[in-house]
Write an enzyme that holds these catalytic residues in place. Structure first.
Site, mmCIF file in Angstrom:
data_model
loop_
_atom_site.group_PDB
_atom_site.id
_atom_site.type_symbol
_atom_site.label_atom_id
_atom_site.label_comp_id
_atom_site.label_asym_id
_atom_site.label_seq_id
_atom_site.Cartn_x
_atom_site.Cartn_y
_atom_site.Cartn_z
ATOM 1 N N ASP A 77 19.272 57.520 40.040
ATOM 2 C CA ASP A 77 20.116 57.152 41.194
ATOM 3 C C ASP A 77 20.826 58.391 41.738
ATOM 4 O O ASP A 77 21.017 58.537 42.949
ATOM 5 C CB ASP A 77 21.146 56.101 40.732
ATOM 6 N N CYS A 92 21.783 55.313 47.547
ATOM 7 C CA CYS A 92 20.423 54.912 47.916
ATOM 8 C C CYS A 92 20.115 55.499 49.289
ATOM 9 O O CYS A 92 20.815 55.211 50.259
ATOM 10 C CB CYS A 92 20.327 53.381 47.944
HETATM 11 P P1 HMG Z 1 4.562 51.229 51.476
HETATM 12 O O1 HMG Z 1 4.378 52.397 52.381
HETATM 13 O O2 HMG Z 1 4.814 49.894 52.089
HETATM 14 O O3 HMG Z 1 3.410 51.106 50.405
HETATM 15 O O4 HMG Z 1 5.735 51.563 50.473
HETATM 16 P P2 HMG Z 1 1.874 50.939 50.467
HETATM 17 O O5 HMG Z 1 1.483 50.039 49.337
HETATM 18 O O6 HMG Z 1 1.413 50.589 51.860
HETATM 19 O O7 HMG Z 1 1.384 52.421 50.115
HETATM 20 C C1 HMG Z 1 1.626 53.504 50.957
HETATM 21 C C2 HMG Z 1 1.336 54.800 50.220
HETATM 22 O O8 HMG Z 1 2.237 54.942 49.107
HETATM 23 C C3 HMG Z 1 -0.065 54.848 49.636
HETATM 24 O O9 HMG Z 1 -0.453 56.218 49.602
HETATM 25 C C4 HMG Z 1 0.154 54.371 48.219
HETATM 26 O O10 HMG Z 1 -0.838 54.820 47.327
HETATM 27 C C5 HMG Z 1 1.481 55.026 47.900
HETATM 28 P P3 HMG Z 1 -1.334 56.858 50.775
HETATM 29 O O11 HMG Z 1 -2.585 56.045 50.799
HETATM 30 O O12 HMG Z 1 -0.520 56.712 52.056
HETATM 31 O O13 HMG Z 1 -1.492 58.275 50.312
HETATM 32 N N1 HMG Z 1 2.198 54.327 46.827
HETATM 33 C C6 HMG Z 1 2.631 54.933 45.730
HETATM 34 N N2 HMG Z 1 2.565 56.211 45.315
HETATM 35 C C7 HMG Z 1 3.109 56.499 44.103
HETATM 36 N N3 HMG Z 1 3.728 55.587 43.328
HETATM 37 C C8 HMG Z 1 3.822 54.302 43.720
HETATM 38 C C9 HMG Z 1 3.249 53.936 44.966
HETATM 39 N N4 HMG Z 1 3.171 52.772 45.629
HETATM 40 C C10 HMG Z 1 2.504 53.026 46.775
HETATM 41 N N5 HMG Z 1 4.431 53.400 42.939
HETATM 42 C C11 HMG Z 1 6.886 51.366 48.367
HETATM 43 C C12 HMG Z 1 6.157 50.620 49.490
HETATM 44 C C13 HMG Z 1 7.553 50.326 47.510
HETATM 45 C C14 HMG Z 1 5.874 52.158 47.568
HETATM 46 C C15 HMG Z 1 7.919 52.313 49.025
HETATM 47 O O14 HMG Z 1 8.701 51.592 49.913
HETATM 48 C C16 HMG Z 1 8.808 53.007 48.036
HETATM 49 O O15 HMG Z 1 8.363 53.812 47.234
HETATM 50 N N6 HMG Z 1 10.122 52.700 48.073
HETATM 51 C C17 HMG Z 1 11.059 53.266 47.108
HETATM 52 C C18 HMG Z 1 12.413 53.331 47.677
HETATM 53 C C19 HMG Z 1 13.392 53.783 46.635
HETATM 54 O O16 HMG Z 1 13.036 54.317 45.599
HETATM 55 N N7 HMG Z 1 14.704 53.570 46.936
HETATM 56 C C20 HMG Z 1 15.768 53.984 46.074
HETATM 57 C C21 HMG Z 1 15.858 53.212 44.811
HETATM 58 S S1 HMG Z 1 16.628 51.606 44.983
HETATM 59 C C22 HMG Z 1 18.305 51.936 44.733
HETATM 60 O O17 HMG Z 1 18.724 53.066 44.721
HETATM 61 C C23 HMG Z 1 19.232 50.784 44.456
HETATM 62 C C24 HMG Z 1 19.629 50.673 42.970
HETATM 63 O O18 HMG Z 1 20.249 51.838 42.511
HETATM 64 C C25 HMG Z 1 20.589 49.498 42.776
HETATM 65 C C26 HMG Z 1 21.800 49.502 43.715
HETATM 66 O O19 HMG Z 1 22.449 50.545 43.868
HETATM 67 O O20 HMG Z 1 22.066 48.433 44.257
HETATM 68 C C27 HMG Z 1 18.386 50.399 42.103
HETATM 69 MG MG MG Z 2 22.302 52.394 42.827
#
Ligand code: HMG
Ligand code: MG
Length: 325
Positions: free
Chosen positions: A24, A263
Site C-alpha cells: 500500500d 490508492c
Molecule cells: P484490465 O485492463 O481490465 O485487464 O485490468 P485485462 O484482463 O483486460 O488485461 C489487460 C492487460 O493486463 C493484459 O495485458 C493482461 O495480461 C494484463 P496485455 O495483453 O495488455 O499486455 N493483466 C495482468 N498482468 C499482470 N498481472 C495480472 C494481470 N491481469 C491482467 N494480474 C486489472 C484489470 C485488475 C488487471 C487492473 O485493473 C489492475 O491491475 N488493477 C490494480 C489496481 C491496484 O492495484 N490498485 C491499488 C490496490 S487497491 C488499494 O490500494 C485499496 C486497499 O489498500 C484497501 C483500502 O485502502 O481500502 C487494498
Molecule cells: Mg489501502
C-alpha cells in the site's frame, strides 16, 4: 462526578498487526523504489517482529508500475526468509510464523503468486461501484464472479486468502456508502473462503460513531477474527476509529510503517495509520502486539531513506518516551 463504566473494558489483551507498507505504501510513491530498497524495507519490518507482511501486488504493471517487480521481489524475499508450508489453521494472534502475502486481482495474478512461491494472496474490491470500476475495471458483480476463479483455486492449492473491501467509510466518487452493502460484500468474501476480510477506510474520512455503526454490523455478521480494520489517516481520525474497534473487541488491524500509503485510483487517499504510532498506543494501553517498538521506529526511518522523503508517522519523529517517565 460519576465516571462512566470503563470505556476499555472489552479491549483485547493482544492484537495482530498486518503490515502493508511494501504494498500500500510503495504503490503510492511517485518514484519506483528499486528492488534493493524494497528488500531493505521488508528486512527492517521482519526485524521489528512483524509476522504478516503484504510485500507486493500481482496486478497489471500498466496499472501499478511501482510494483512491476513483484515476481522478482517475492522470489528474493522467500529465498532470504524461507517459511514453512502454510497452514490455513495457523493461529492468527499468537505463535505466528512469518508469512508474506501479496495482492492479487485475478487468475493471472494467482498464477504469478504461485510461481513465485507465495502462499497467501489478498483479493480486493470496493463497496462502491465507481471506485471498483476505476480501480479494477469491473463491476462489483463481475469482480465477485472473477473471484470464483481466484479464491477457489487458491484454496485448492493450499494457499490462504484474505479479502479487502474498500471505501466502506466513504468513496471519493460516490460519497457516503451504505454500510449494509459493504458488510454484505464482506460476508460474501468470507463465504467464498477468505479467512479474514479487511474493511477499508480508503480515503480516511471515517469518524468514531460511524465506525461503531459499521463495526457493529460487521461483528454481527462475521466471526471476530475474520474482521480487520484498514484505516487510512488522511484526516487524522485513524487512531480514534481504531480505539472504537478495540473497544468492540476487534483484534486485527492493518498498518504501514511511517504512515506510508494510498490508492492511486482513490484521489485524496493519504497514508495508512503508522505501525509505530499504533504499536505505541497499544503498548501504552497494555495490549500486546509482539512487536519491538524501537525497531519499528528504525524501520520507519529506513522507509524514509528508501522513499527519499519525510513520512507522516508521529512516533518515529517524536521518539519513544518512556511511558512511566
Ligand atoms: P484490465 O485492463 O481490465 O485487464 O485490468 P485485462 O484482463 O483486460 O488485461 C489487460 C492487460 O493486463 C493484459 O495485458 C493482461 O495480461 C494484463 P496485455 O495483453 O495488455 O499486455 N493483466 C495482468 N498482468 C499482470 N498481472 C495480472 C494481470 N491481469 C491482467 N494480474 C486489472 C484489470 C485488475 C488487471 C487492473 O485493473 C489492475 O491491475 N488493477 C490494480 C489496481 C491496484 O492495484 N490498485 C491499488 C490496490 S487497491 C488499494 O490500494 C485499496 C486497499 O489498500 C484497501 C483500502 O485502502 O481500502 C487494498
Ligand atoms: Mg489501502
Amino acid at each position: 462526578m460519576t465516571l462512566a463504566p470503563d470505556l476499555f473494558a472489552a479491549v483485547p489483551g493482544r492484537v495482530s498487526l498486518y503490515e502493508v507498507s511494501p504494498r500500500d505504501g510503495l504503490q503510492n510513491e511517485n518514484a519506483t523504489v528499486p528492488l534493493r530498497g524494497k528488500l531493505r524495507l521488508v528486512d527492517a519490518l521482519v526485524a521489528a517482529g512483524l509476522k504478516r507482511i503484504e510485500i507486493t501486488s500481482f496486478v497489471s504493471p500498466k496499472w501499478i508500475p511501482q510494483l512491476a517487480d513483484a515476481d522478482e521481489l517475492a522470489e528474493a524475499l522467500l529465498a532470504a526468509h524461507p517459511t514453512p508450508q502454510a497452514s490455513s489453521t495457523d493461529h492468527l494472534l499468537e505463535g505466528q510464523r512469518l508469512r508474506f502475502s501479496a495482492l492479487c486481482p485475478n487468475a493471472r495474478g494467482l498464477a504469478r503468486a504461485r510461481a513465485a512461491g507465495i502462499d497467501e494472496i489478498a483479493v480486493f474490491m470496493s463497496a462502491s461501484e465507481t471506485h471498483n470500476r476505476k480501480n479494477i475495471n469491473k463491476s462489483i458483480d463481475a469482480t465477485l464472479a472473477e473471484f470464483e476463479e481466484t479464491i477457489g483455486p487458491a484454496l485448492d492449492y493450499g494457499m490462504r486468502v484474505r479479502g479487502y473491501v474498500s471505501t466502506v467509510w466513504g468513496c471519493p466518487y460516490e460519497g457516503d456508502i451504505d454500510p449494509r452493502r459493504a458488510i454484505e460484500i464482506a460476508l460474501k468474501l468470507h463465504e467464498m473462503g477468505c479467512y479474514q476480510v479487511s474493511l477499508g477506510d480508503t480515503i480516511g474520512s471515517g469518524t468514531p460513531r460511524q465506525t461503531r455503526d459499521i463495526m457493529a454490523r460487521a461483528l454481527g455478521e462475521l466471526p471476530l477474527d475474520s474482521v480487520a480494520m484498514h484505516m487510512h489517516d488522511t484526516r487524522g481520525t485513524a487512531l480514534s476509529n481504531i480505539i472504537v474497534g478495540l473497544e468492540m473487541g476487534v483484534r486485527h488491524f492493518d498498518a504501514s510503517v511511517g504512515g506510508m500509503g494510498g490508492c492511486p485510483y482513490a484521489p485524496g487517499a493519504a497514508g495508512n495509520v503508522a505501525t509505530e504510532d499504533l504499536a505505541y498506543m497499544l503498548h501504552g494501553m497494555g495490549i500486546a502486539t509482539g512487536l519491538d517498538l524501537e525497531r519499528l521506529v528504525e524501520a520507519a526511518k529506513a522507509a524514509e531513506s528508501i522513499v527519499g522523503r519525510a513520512l507522516p508517522g508521529k512516533v518515529h519523529q517524536a521518539g519513544i518516551r518512556s511511558l512511566r517517565a
